[in-house]
Design an enzyme around this catalytic site. Structure first.
Site, PDB file in Angstrom:
ATOM      1  N   GLU A 112     -78.383 -48.869  46.302  1.00  0.00           N
ATOM      2  CA  GLU A 112     -77.614 -47.731  46.830  1.00  0.00           C
ATOM      3  C   GLU A 112     -77.590 -46.535  45.896  1.00  0.00           C
ATOM      4  OE1 GLU A 112     -76.704 -50.876  47.002  1.00  0.00           O
ATOM      5  OE2 GLU A 112     -75.774 -51.339  48.915  1.00  0.00           O
ATOM      6  N   GLY A 123     -76.641 -53.220  52.099  1.00  0.00           N
ATOM      7  CA  GLY A 123     -75.810 -53.954  53.045  1.00  0.00           C
ATOM      8  C   GLY A 123     -76.442 -55.281  53.454  1.00  0.00           C
ATOM      9  N   ALA A 151     -77.891 -50.882  55.148  1.00  0.00           N
ATOM     10  CA  ALA A 151     -77.246 -50.079  56.176  1.00  0.00           C
ATOM     11  C   ALA A 151     -78.296 -49.145  56.770  1.00  0.00           C
ATOM     12  CB  ALA A 151     -76.124 -49.268  55.545  1.00  0.00           C
ATOM     13  N   GLU A 189     -75.455 -57.621  50.901  1.00  0.00           N
ATOM     14  CA  GLU A 189     -74.005 -57.824  51.034  1.00  0.00           C
ATOM     15  C   GLU A 189     -73.694 -58.814  52.159  1.00  0.00           C
ATOM     16  OE1 GLU A 189     -73.281 -53.507  51.180  1.00  0.00           O
ATOM     17  OE2 GLU A 189     -71.827 -53.833  49.579  1.00  0.00           O
TER      18      GLU A 189
HETATM   19  O1  ZOZ Z   1     -87.806 -48.687  53.233  1.00  0.00           O
HETATM   20  C1  ZOZ Z   1     -87.813 -49.363  52.001  1.00  0.00           C
HETATM   21  C2  ZOZ Z   1     -86.475 -49.148  51.386  1.00  0.00           C
HETATM   22  O2  ZOZ Z   1     -86.321 -49.282  50.195  1.00  0.00           O
HETATM   23  N1  ZOZ Z   1     -85.499 -48.766  52.218  1.00  0.00           N
HETATM   24  C3  ZOZ Z   1     -84.180 -48.417  51.735  1.00  0.00           C
HETATM   25  C4  ZOZ Z   1     -83.404 -49.628  51.372  1.00  0.00           C
HETATM   26  C5  ZOZ Z   1     -82.030 -49.241  50.962  1.00  0.00           C
HETATM   27  O3  ZOZ Z   1     -81.808 -48.287  50.246  1.00  0.00           O
HETATM   28  N2  ZOZ Z   1     -81.041 -50.018  51.425  1.00  0.00           N
HETATM   29  C6  ZOZ Z   1     -79.669 -49.736  51.138  1.00  0.00           C
HETATM   30  C7  ZOZ Z   1     -79.135 -48.830  52.181  1.00  0.00           C
HETATM   31  S1  ZOZ Z   1     -77.515 -48.240  51.791  1.00  0.00           S
HETATM   32  C8  ZOZ Z   1     -76.513 -49.533  52.098  1.00  0.00           C
HETATM   33  O4  ZOZ Z   1     -76.892 -50.578  52.525  1.00  0.00           O
HETATM   34  C9  ZOZ Z   1     -75.091 -49.200  51.795  1.00  0.00           C
HETATM   35  C10 ZOZ Z   1     -74.153 -50.314  51.911  1.00  0.00           C
HETATM   36  O5  ZOZ Z   1     -73.842 -51.006  50.954  1.00  0.00           O
HETATM   37  C11 ZOZ Z   1     -73.512 -50.535  53.208  1.00  0.00           C
HETATM   38  C12 ZOZ Z   1     -72.165 -49.901  53.141  1.00  0.00           C
HETATM   39  C13 ZOZ Z   1     -71.303 -50.223  54.265  1.00  0.00           C
HETATM   40  C14 ZOZ Z   1     -70.364 -49.077  54.457  1.00  0.00           C
HETATM   41  C15 ZOZ Z   1     -68.936 -49.420  54.706  1.00  0.00           C
HETATM   42  C16 ZOZ Z   1     -68.112 -48.193  55.047  1.00  0.00           C
HETATM   43  C17 ZOZ Z   1     -66.684 -48.223  54.712  1.00  0.00           C
HETATM   44  C18 ZOZ Z   1     -88.174 -50.861  52.259  1.00  0.00           C
HETATM   45  C19 ZOZ Z   1     -88.383 -51.549  50.913  1.00  0.00           C
HETATM   46  C20 ZOZ Z   1     -87.086 -51.549  53.021  1.00  0.00           C
HETATM   47  C21 ZOZ Z   1     -89.452 -50.937  53.096  1.00  0.00           C
HETATM   48  O6  ZOZ Z   1     -90.458 -50.192  52.479  1.00  0.00           O
HETATM   49  P1  ZOZ Z   1     -91.833 -49.876  53.246  1.00  0.00           P
HETATM   50  O7  ZOZ Z   1     -92.658 -49.061  52.295  1.00  0.00           O
HETATM   51  O8  ZOZ Z   1     -92.367 -51.123  53.809  1.00  0.00           O
HETATM   52  O9  ZOZ Z   1     -91.408 -48.997  54.488  1.00  0.00           O
HETATM   53  P2  ZOZ Z   1     -90.838 -47.503  54.528  1.00  0.00           P
HETATM   54  O10 ZOZ Z   1     -90.002 -47.211  53.349  1.00  0.00           O
HETATM   55  O11 ZOZ Z   1     -91.938 -46.578  54.875  1.00  0.00           O
HETATM   56  O12 ZOZ Z   1     -89.821 -47.614  55.757  1.00  0.00           O
HETATM   57  C22 ZOZ Z   1     -90.269 -47.812  57.088  1.00  0.00           C
HETATM   58  C23 ZOZ Z   1     -89.395 -46.988  58.008  1.00  0.00           C
HETATM   59  O13 ZOZ Z   1     -88.057 -47.480  57.978  1.00  0.00           O
HETATM   60  C24 ZOZ Z   1     -87.139 -46.439  57.629  1.00  0.00           C
HETATM   61  N3  ZOZ Z   1     -86.081 -47.054  56.832  1.00  0.00           N
HETATM   62  C25 ZOZ Z   1     -86.230 -47.826  55.730  1.00  0.00           C
HETATM   63  N4  ZOZ Z   1     -85.036 -48.257  55.304  1.00  0.00           N
HETATM   64  C26 ZOZ Z   1     -84.131 -47.742  56.152  1.00  0.00           C
HETATM   65  C27 ZOZ Z   1     -84.779 -46.978  57.122  1.00  0.00           C
HETATM   66  N5  ZOZ Z   1     -84.146 -46.327  58.101  1.00  0.00           N
HETATM   67  C28 ZOZ Z   1     -82.797 -46.462  58.132  1.00  0.00           C
HETATM   68  N6  ZOZ Z   1     -82.110 -47.189  57.232  1.00  0.00           N
HETATM   69  C29 ZOZ Z   1     -82.726 -47.853  56.238  1.00  0.00           C
HETATM   70  N7  ZOZ Z   1     -82.008 -48.603  55.365  1.00  0.00           N
HETATM   71  C30 ZOZ Z   1     -87.972 -45.447  56.858  1.00  0.00           C
HETATM   72  O14 ZOZ Z   1     -87.387 -44.165  56.885  1.00  0.00           O
HETATM   73  C31 ZOZ Z   1     -89.292 -45.522  57.587  1.00  0.00           C
HETATM   74  O15 ZOZ Z   1     -89.155 -44.768  58.761  1.00  0.00           O
HETATM   75  P3  ZOZ Z   1     -90.411 -43.954  59.336  1.00  0.00           P
HETATM   76  O16 ZOZ Z   1     -89.873 -43.280  60.559  1.00  0.00           O
HETATM   77  O17 ZOZ Z   1     -90.773 -42.986  58.244  1.00  0.00           O
HETATM   78  O18 ZOZ Z   1     -91.473 -44.970  59.582  1.00  0.00           O
END
Ligand code: ZOZ
Ligand code: ZOZ
Ligand code: NAD
Length: 650
Positions: free
Chosen positions: A130, A107, A63, A110
């Site tokens: 999450e 998500g 998400a 999911e």
């Molecule tokens: O960014 C790493 C990561 O682990 N991201 C988080 C993944 C995560 O926690 N996903 C679950 C989200 S919660 C969810 O999905 C709830 C759910 O079940 C849905 C519920 C539905 C609701 C129903 C309502 C009734 C990742 C491994 C992906 C990549 O790592 P990197 O080291 O390559 O890159 P980062 O961490 O520096 O990230 C790059 C830029 O992307 C932004 N970002 C990452 N994940 C995001 C996100 N922004 C928004 N949402 C995400 N999920 C991150 O902040 C960074 O941004 P900048 O501006 O700092 O570059």
């Protein structure tokens, strides 16, 4: 089709591509785009099956976390509509195959689990992380994952949040095939193979739900220990348990209730703040983006004590050869013995293999001379805390280091500019302040002196990342940010003891508050002699801790400090210390846990605010990340500044 979701046809297969850089999060427009593509495909005669894939570096990583704040503030409705989109995928009359590379998280997984099949490249990872944001899967993850992978795997993934590799996902039934070569080609070929099969809905697959005996109680117990104080892991276990006791639709309803409770909690707000904070601290607004970054190929560390040994391990862990220099063979042997013991412990726990340990040990070069220092790209100093000694050592380093080597000091409190002034190149001098245990704690406070060059700062920030640490840039003052705050926190802790509390009572109250350790156990870990040296250096008034040092009680390293340590790391209260305190304390009154927390954490917050006012800390979030990753402040309270603000507001 929306800008964020594209549709094309190849070989009779409709290809839905999510293109929402950087991580293909499910931002507004993405779920809608997927839904429209799936619905249109149902009546598209040129399409017999569908492949859902991510553009760029990853599948859907979850998400859009930024949207959660809008939901809890009331700016957006709580229904993201994702659950309905996933149902539509699952109900598609034409088979849907998700093609996974990078990470399918939250998500994202999911969505993938709503599809009839999943294929992945070998390097992909899938997970329900999450709980790290203080929430649980909210779009069916806790109900479909146990149906695909079995209850044990689902509990582990949903409650503890660690992603798993594609090979494990294949083994547990989350993924149906590992694709070699081009993912899209492989996914289309797979889709063509299954066109004739009737799509099997994951929500109808109940055969793996029966193996749940004892799993939930054991997981709850483990979560109580390893996710102490956090509500989401317990809620995630409840939600997976619901999958085994309720029909799918009722299970989904239960998951939604638990998801909402977590999402609207203070814990998730704090943890989302920490998630973005960890990324925010890497951004230094005034540092030009094109500042050159030096490559660090070889390192040298001076001092193989508590900190030097851990710092050397960090370099070896990152594959960087590192010289470790001491003054005496005895100190060097002791340092190497500790490193060996730490690595051996990790091997014993199965963290990595003996051959990884051997390779890391092979990168370490223990010695008593400066031989080879002329090749080091960075020299990290970790000798005793004393200005005269630091100056002497920096004078020596200045003579042996190559001109473009970074000269880093691990000083806890001393003036970086004064240390730099003894070299012919103050622009190359910087503080790299690690936290004990240096091989474990993820923080490096990167302390800039007034002459430290932009290149040295940029390289230090990049190096922190390479060492799998979190670098936070701070200004130069006594104790910088973390230890300046620690000073008042420890002083307040000792005052509480002087007024009547026992060290164990203070520690327990702060442990219950969520700190990884109480202040006295932490001081024993860091070494009471370090604080003693600091107090002598800065001419602070004597303390009970000084009296303990005079008795030779330096903490864990001597088997006794505020506590006794029979087996190395486990503290036991000691009557000898009680007697000393009784002799030195000023009064004896009953002190409540509330008072302990209020005074110690209050002191942290007040001093933090001063470092912010003075510009020593750039942003409040920097302080929060320093305390979470340097001192084990509970992430679910968001760090001292976040906690302070939240407490004032409530
Ligand atoms: O960014 C790493 C990561 O682990 N991201 C988080 C993944 C995560 O926690 N996903 C679950 C989200 S919660 C969810 O999905 C709830 C759910 O079940 C849905 C519920 C539905 C609701 C129903 C309502 C009734 C990742 C491994 C992906 C990549 O790592 P990197 O080291 O390559 O890159 P980062 O961490 O520096 O990230 C790059 C830029 O992307 C932004 N970002 C990452 N994940 C995001 C996100 N922004 C928004 N949402 C995400 N999920 C991150 O902040 C960074 O941004 P900048 O501006 O700092 O570059
Ligand atoms: O309890 C965890 C923790 O985070 N504690 C807080 C530590 C802290 O506050 N450090 C900051 C000290 S202050 C500082 O460093 C700045 C400074 O300049 C101070 C200077 C002056 C101070 C004046 C004071 C008078 C901790 C991580 C320690 C342990 O975690 P857990 O409770 O979850 O326990 P484990 O057993 O699962 O441990 C996790 C990994 O850590 C390894 N470990 C634990 N203790 C260690 C250690 N490694 C080396 N040395 C130690 N003493 C443990 O082995 C495990 O690693 P793996 O790889 O085997 O899992
Ligand atoms: P320590 O006493 O455990 O180790 C210091 C080591 O430096 C000793 O082994 C000593 O033999 C060696 N040494 C002294 N002079 C030397 C020289 N000229 N050349 C090579 N080696 C020399 O101390 P420590 O706790 O590792 O602290 C080291 C530095 O790190 C201090 O500046 C301290 O303030 C800082 N620091 C300590 C902690 C902590 O928690 N202990 C945390 C962060 C920073």
């Amino acid at each position: 089709m929306s800008e964020l979701v594209k549709f094309s046809r190849q070989d009779g297969v409709g290809v839905i591509t999510v293109d929402n850089p950087p991580v293909n999060a499910l931002s507004p427009g993405v779920p809608e785009g997927i839904l429209a593509a799936v619905q249109n495909a149902q009546s598209d005669g040129a399409v017999d099956a569908l492949v859902l894939i991510g553009a760029g570096r990853t599948f859907i990583a979850g998400a859009d976390i930024k949207e959660f704040g809008k939901i809890t503030s009331g700016e957006r409705s709580a229904a993201l509509g994702l659950a309905e989109v996933i149902l539509a995928i699952e109900d598609s009359a034409k088979p849907v195959v998700c093609a996974i590379h990078g990470t399918a998280l939250g998500g994202g997984l999911e969505v993938a689990m709503g599809a009839h099949y999943r294929v992945a490249v070998a390097s992909a990872q899938v997970g329900q992380p999450e709980v790290k944001l203080g929430i649980i899967p909210g779009a069916g993850g806790t109900q479909r994952l146990p149906r695909l992978a079995g209850v044990a795997r689902a509990v582990e993934m949903c409650a503890f949040g660690e992603p798993i590799k594609a090979s494990a996902a294949l083994e547990s039934g989350i993924v149906d095939r590992i694709v070699e070569g081009d993912l899209l080609t492989g996914a289309i070929a797979f889709a063509r193979e299954v066109i004739q099969r009737k799509p099997h809905k994951p929500r109808d697959r109940n055969e793996k739900l029966g193996d749940a005996a004892n799993i939930f109680a054991a997981a709850r117990e483990q979560a109580r220990k390893t996710k102490r104080g956090m509500m989401a892991p317990q809620a995630a276990i409840d939600a997976v348990e619901a999958a085994t006791t309720l029909p799918f639709e009722a299970g989904i309803k239960r998951e939604a209730e638990l998801f909402r409770e977590c999402l609207f909690s203070d814990q998730s707000k704090a943890m989302i703040h920490a998630f973005f904070g960890e990324r925010e601290v890497a951004k230094i607004p005034w540092l030009p983006k094109d500042t050159p970054v030096k490559e660090i190929r070889k390192a040298a560390v001076i001092g193989a004590g508590t900190m030097g040994g851990g710092i050397a391990m960090n370099y070896a862990n990152a594959g960087i050869p590192v010289i470790l220099k001491e003054t005496t063979q005895e100190a060097l042997d002791r340092g190497i013995a500790t490193i060996t013991k730490n690595y051996a412990n990790s091997v014993k726990k199965g963290r990595f293999t003996q051959s990884v340990m051997d390779q890391r040990m092979g990168l370490l070069r223990p010695q008593l001379t400066y031989d080879g220092f002329e090749e080091a790209d960075i020299i990290a100093e970790a000798v005793f805390e004393g200005m005269a000694l630091k100056k002497e050592v920096f004078g020596e380093i200045d003579r042996v280091a190559k001109p473009d080597a970074i000269l880093a000091t691990n000083t806890s409190t001393l003036n970086i500019d004064e240390i730099a002034s003894t070299t012919s190149r103050p622009q190359m001098v910087i503080g790299h302040h690690y936290f004990s245990p240096a091989n474990v704690m993820r923080l490096i406070e990167i302390v800039r002196g007034k002459e430290t060059s932009a290149e040295v700062i940029a390289t230090s920030m990049a190096l922190a990342k390479k060492l799998n640490k979190i670098g936070v840039l701070v200004g130069n003052c006594r104790g910088f940010v973390g230890n300046r705050m620690l000073h008042v926190y420890l002083r307040e802790s000792e005052s509480l003891v002087e007024e009547g509390a026992s060290p164990a009572a203070v520690d327990r109250a702060l442990y219950d508050f969520g700190m990884a350790m109480g202040p006295f156990a932490m001081s024993d870990l860091a070494g009471l002699d370090v604080g003693w040296r600091i107090r002598k250096e800065h001419k602070y008034p004597p303390t009970i801790a000084d009296a303990l040092c005079e008795m030779g009680r330096y903490g864990q390293k001597t088997g006794a400090g505020w506590y006794r340590y029979q087996d190395g790391r486990t503290p036991t209260p000691d009557p000898e210390v009680d007697a000393l305190i009784e002799k030195l304390r000023k009064q004896r009154r009953i002190i409540t846990d509330e008072e302990i927390v209020e005074r110690t954490i209050g002191a942290l917050i007040q001093e933090g605010a001063k470092t912010l006012d003075e510009g020593i800390a750039m942003r409040a979030v920097d302080i929060d990340i320093i305390y979470i990753h340097g001192y084990g402040f509970p992430v679910y309270r968001g760090g001292p500044m976040w906690y302070g603000k939240a407490t004032i507001q409530s």
